[in-house]
Design an enzyme around this catalytic site. Sequence first.
Site, PDB file in Angstrom:
ATOM      1  N   VAL A  70       0.835  -1.198   0.000  1.00 19.40           N
ATOM      2  CA  VAL A  70       0.000   0.000   0.000  1.00 19.40           C
ATOM      3  C   VAL A  70       0.872   1.252   0.000  1.00 19.40           C
ATOM      4  O   VAL A  70       1.958   1.256   0.565  1.00 19.40           O
ATOM      5  CB  VAL A  70      -0.968   0.005   1.209  1.00 19.40           C
ATOM      6  CG1 VAL A  70      -0.222   0.008   2.524  1.00 19.40           C
ATOM      7  CG2 VAL A  70      -1.944   1.165   1.151  1.00 19.40           C
ATOM      8  N   CYS A  71       0.370   2.293  -0.647  1.00 18.47           N
ATOM      9  CA  CYS A  71       0.978   3.631  -0.594  1.00 18.47           C
ATOM     10  C   CYS A  71      -0.172   4.634  -0.532  1.00 18.47           C
ATOM     11  O   CYS A  71      -1.283   4.285  -0.130  1.00 18.47           O
ATOM     12  CB  CYS A  71       1.916   3.868  -1.778  1.00 18.47           C
ATOM     13  SG  CYS A  71       1.085   3.933  -3.380  1.00 18.47           S
ATOM     14  N   ARG A  72       0.052   5.851  -0.953  1.00 19.50           N
ATOM     15  CA  ARG A  72      -1.009   6.856  -0.893  1.00 19.50           C
ATOM     16  C   ARG A  72      -2.096   6.586  -1.928  1.00 19.50           C
ATOM     17  O   ARG A  72      -3.274   6.557  -1.613  1.00 19.50           O
ATOM     18  CB  ARG A  72      -0.432   8.263  -1.100  1.00 19.50           C
ATOM     19  CG  ARG A  72      -1.468   9.377  -0.907  1.00 19.50           C
ATOM     20  CD  ARG A  72      -0.911  10.740  -1.237  1.00 19.50           C
ATOM     21  NE  ARG A  72      -0.691  10.907  -2.663  1.00 19.50           N
ATOM     22  CZ  ARG A  72      -1.645  11.227  -3.547  1.00 19.50           C
ATOM     23  NH1 ARG A  72      -2.881  11.421  -3.143  1.00 19.50           N
ATOM     24  NH2 ARG A  72      -1.361  11.345  -4.828  1.00 19.50           N
ATOM     25  N   MET A  99      -4.059   4.294   0.211  1.00 18.01           N
ATOM     26  CA  MET A  99      -4.699   4.792   1.428  1.00 18.01           C
ATOM     27  C   MET A  99      -5.886   5.689   1.114  1.00 18.01           C
ATOM     28  O   MET A  99      -6.826   5.754   1.899  1.00 18.01           O
ATOM     29  CB  MET A  99      -3.681   5.546   2.302  1.00 18.01           C
ATOM     30  CG  MET A  99      -2.713   4.657   3.047  1.00 18.01           C
ATOM     31  SD  MET A  99      -3.514   3.467   4.175  1.00 18.01           S
ATOM     32  CE  MET A  99      -4.295   4.566   5.373  1.00 18.01           C
TER      33      MET A  99
END
Length: 111
Positions: A70-72, A99
Amino acid sequence: MLTRLFGRPQVPEISPAEAQERQQRGALVIDVREPDEWRTGHIPGARLIPLGELPRRLAELDRHQEIVLVCRSGNRSAQATLWLQRAGFSRVANLAGGMIAWVRAGLPVER
């Protein structure tokens, strides 16, 4: 063959709900954002390994455990998913929308 035809391997993507379900079943969630981004809110139980550190920290990961990245927004974690696939990890998936999608789905965030 497909990589030669279309340029890059397929990145497996899952929804926020599926990511949460997989985490509850034992998948490791790795957040590849930077520490300042992590502090603004992250998935409870996730582990922080910034994207730039991931290649040299592969030995910390179990190649047999399912991993959700996961990242932004899902772009950096897609790159991380590809790196892990190329390093021999077969049970990896990218959280589509990162996210941003996780928060929009109303799922828990730890600060």
